[in-house]
Enzyme design. Structure first.
Site, PDB file in Angstrom:
ATOM      1  N   ASP B 130       0.721  -1.136  -0.019  1.00 20.05           N
ATOM      2  CA  ASP B 130       0.039   0.101   0.018  1.00 20.05           C
ATOM      3  C   ASP B 130       0.683   1.263   0.067  1.00 20.05           C
ATOM      4  OD1 ASP B 130      -2.024  -1.484  -0.115  1.00 20.05           O
ATOM      5  OD2 ASP B 130      -2.643  -1.340   2.146  1.00 20.05           O
ATOM      6  N   CYS B 131       1.791   1.122   0.647  1.00 19.88           N
ATOM      7  CA  CYS B 131       2.741   2.259   0.829  1.00 19.88           C
ATOM      8  C   CYS B 131       3.834   2.609  -0.505  1.00 19.88           C
ATOM      9  CB  CYS B 131       3.487   2.344   2.135  1.00 19.88           C
ATOM     10  SG  CYS B 131       4.133   0.931   2.871  1.00 19.88           S
TER      11      CYS B 131
END
Lengths: 134, 392
Positions: B130-131
């Site tokens: 996600d990051c």
């Protein structure tokens, strides 16, 4: 008497048969094998030095040619890229003739005329900067 | 009264351009001519040098973040895998790592190419998070384009490495070079009287925090090197170890290094490694250091070991001095055997002289170790446990 060097290339079908014996026995030649890579059923190469009477050498070479062995006068050349050399000295460990040696400053010096083109130095040099071309 | 000098006094002299700096080879002759006491009085610093293949070497790199960012799981530099089990865009490129596409190119070549200012192709893959959503990227880097690049070598500058020979009837291809059959040659890999750890055998001035010459840059000793052997028997007089003993873990800024003092190497049928150039300055704080820095090739002995056994314990064939080894020929029994170095004496001498110039010109100050290296302890082997063999 003269001493000459030749490169012999053996076709596949000839690698199983001895030839040096005939050169000695039938033509009275003194033979120094400088390098040989002969494997049955594969093409082979031999570098030899012949020492004998001129006509005997010629007859011996004709005998080889009749067997289908290619005979070429040895005209190889060794070169060292001195710009890149770090003078580690590893090549001097496999050079049997002193063609590659360390001088008083511990730098590698090449005496090309002493080289018998055995090619051991080519793979030994960790920088791959010694080349031999036939 | 014995002669005593401190690091501070010597550094003051260096700053004023008054320090007397000599190479380890020069020190051998100075002590021979003038004696230990006079030499200790006159000389402030002795410089050493070595230039040898050192496999336990490599570099940490930080590439900077791409947009979108990536959390590297696999990274190839010119086709050579670099270890990426670190933060997103950090990696460690080890010198012996081979390319996935070319057996003659490896981590050492990547490092050499970077130092030579060449562009290096970077390929990164990831599973995406996600990051860090990016899953794959291709680009080029140079030494200038990346944030950090520092060489970190876990094991360099062996103290008294063995010499090698081969008693078998086959040619051997080793990290000690090509060993010809039936003791056809002997190779050795130390710079002898120029070699750093042979000149301060009990590590009085060589320890954690010591500033050194590393591949043309100013670097530091950061730890005892891996495989540091604290257990090696030492000569009573010279304190030199009988076999391979101390090693150094070193660090230095790759961005300040010079290709002249490092070089990628390929050892036939062994693999890739790198010539690393290291120089260590030794302050002459007292007569003992004047004496140890003047140990000559005649007093440095090493074991010639047989590499044909393929076992951990290799039999010793003979014990010889560096003076004998450096003549290019030694006699064992009735046989004259050619000897050849792996370590460049020419480069080692050049390194000792460059370091000498740096110090003379006031560009390099000496640092006293913040912690000394160990001289006692156990050296451990590894036991294979057949009974727990991994089953795939």
């Amino acid at each position: 008497m003269e001493i000459v060097r030749f490169v012999l290339d053996f076709p596949k079908e000839r690698t199983g048969k001895p030839v040096v014996y005939q050169l000695v026995k039938d033509y009275g030649l003194i033979i120094n094998i400088l390098k040989a890579r002969i494997t049955p059923e594969e093409e082979g190469r031999m570098v030899i030095e012949l020492n004998g009477e001129k006509n005997n050498i010629e007859s011996g070479l004709n005998f080889l040619a009749e067997l289908g062995i290619s005979v070429k006068a040895l005209s190889g050349k060794i070169t060292l890229n001195t710009e890149e050399c770090v003078h580690c000295g590893l090549c001097t460990g496999v050079c049997r003739t002193g063609a590659l040696s360390l001088n008083s400053e511990c730098k590698i010096t090449l005496f090309a005329e002493k080289c018998t083109l055995c090619e051991l130095c080519v793979g030994t040099c960790p920088l791959r900067i010694i080349k031999i071309e036939f | 009264m014995g002669i005593k000098k401190t690091y501070e006094e010597i550094n003051e002299k260096i700053k004023k351009g008054e320090a007397v700096v000599v190479t380890a080879e020069e020190m051998v002759n100075i002590v021979k001519d003038k004696g230990v006491r006079e030499a200790a009085k006159k000389v402030d610093v002795v410089t050493t040098g070595t230039f040898s293949p050192m496999c336990s070497s490599g570099a940490f790199l930080n590439f900077g973040h791409s947009d979108p960012p990536i959390r590297t799981t696999k990274c190839l530099l010119n086709g050579v895998p670099a270890y990426s089990g670190l933060a997103a865009v950090d990696c460690y490129i080890g010198v012996t790592e081979p390319s996935e596409f070319d057996e003659n190119y490896g981590g050492a070549h990547v490092i050499e190419d970077l130092v030579a200012g060449k562009r290096v192709k970077l390929h990164i893959t990831s599973y995406g998070t996600d990051c860090y959503p990016c899953k794959e990227l291709d680009t080029h880097i140079t030494l200038k384009s990346i944030n950090q690049a520092f060489m970190f070598n876990p094991r360099n500058a062996y103290q008294n490495y063995n010499a090698a020979t081969n008693t078998s009837s086959n040619i051997l291809y080793t990290y000690m070079g090509t060993l010809l059959p039936k003791m056809g040659n002997i190779t050795y890999s130390s710079a002898g009287e120029l070699s750093p750890l042979l000149k301060d055998p009990l590590y009085r001035t060589i320890g954690i925090g010591t500033r050194i010459f590393l591949c043309g840059a100013q670097g530091y000793i950061v730890w005892e090197g891996t495989q540091f052997n604290k257990d090696m028997k030492r000569d009573k007089k010279t304190k030199l170890p009988e076999g391979p003993a101390g090693t150094l873990a070193v660090i230095g800024n790759l961005k300040h290094m010079n290709r002249e003092f490092m070089r990628a190497a390929k050892f036939q049928k062994y693999g890739i490694t790198m010539f690393i150039g290291i120089g260590v300055p030794i302050p002459i704080l007292d007569e003992d250091l004047a004496e140890s820095t003047a140990i000559s090739n005649a007093d440095i002995f090493t074991n010639i070991v047989d590499y044909s056994t393929g076992r951990r314990e290799r039999p010793t064939i003979a014990r010889v001095s560096y003076q004998e080894l450096q003549t290019g020929r030694i006699k064992i029994g009735n046989k004259e055997i050619p000897t050849a170095p792996i370590s460049s004496i020419y480069k080692a001498r050049q390194i000792a002289n460059v370091l000498k110039n740096w110090i003379e010109e006031g560009n390099f100050l000496l640092s006293s170790p913040v912690q000394n290296l160990p001289v006692e302890g156990i050296f451990k082997p590894l036991k294979i446990q057949e009974e727990i063999k991994w089953k795939l």
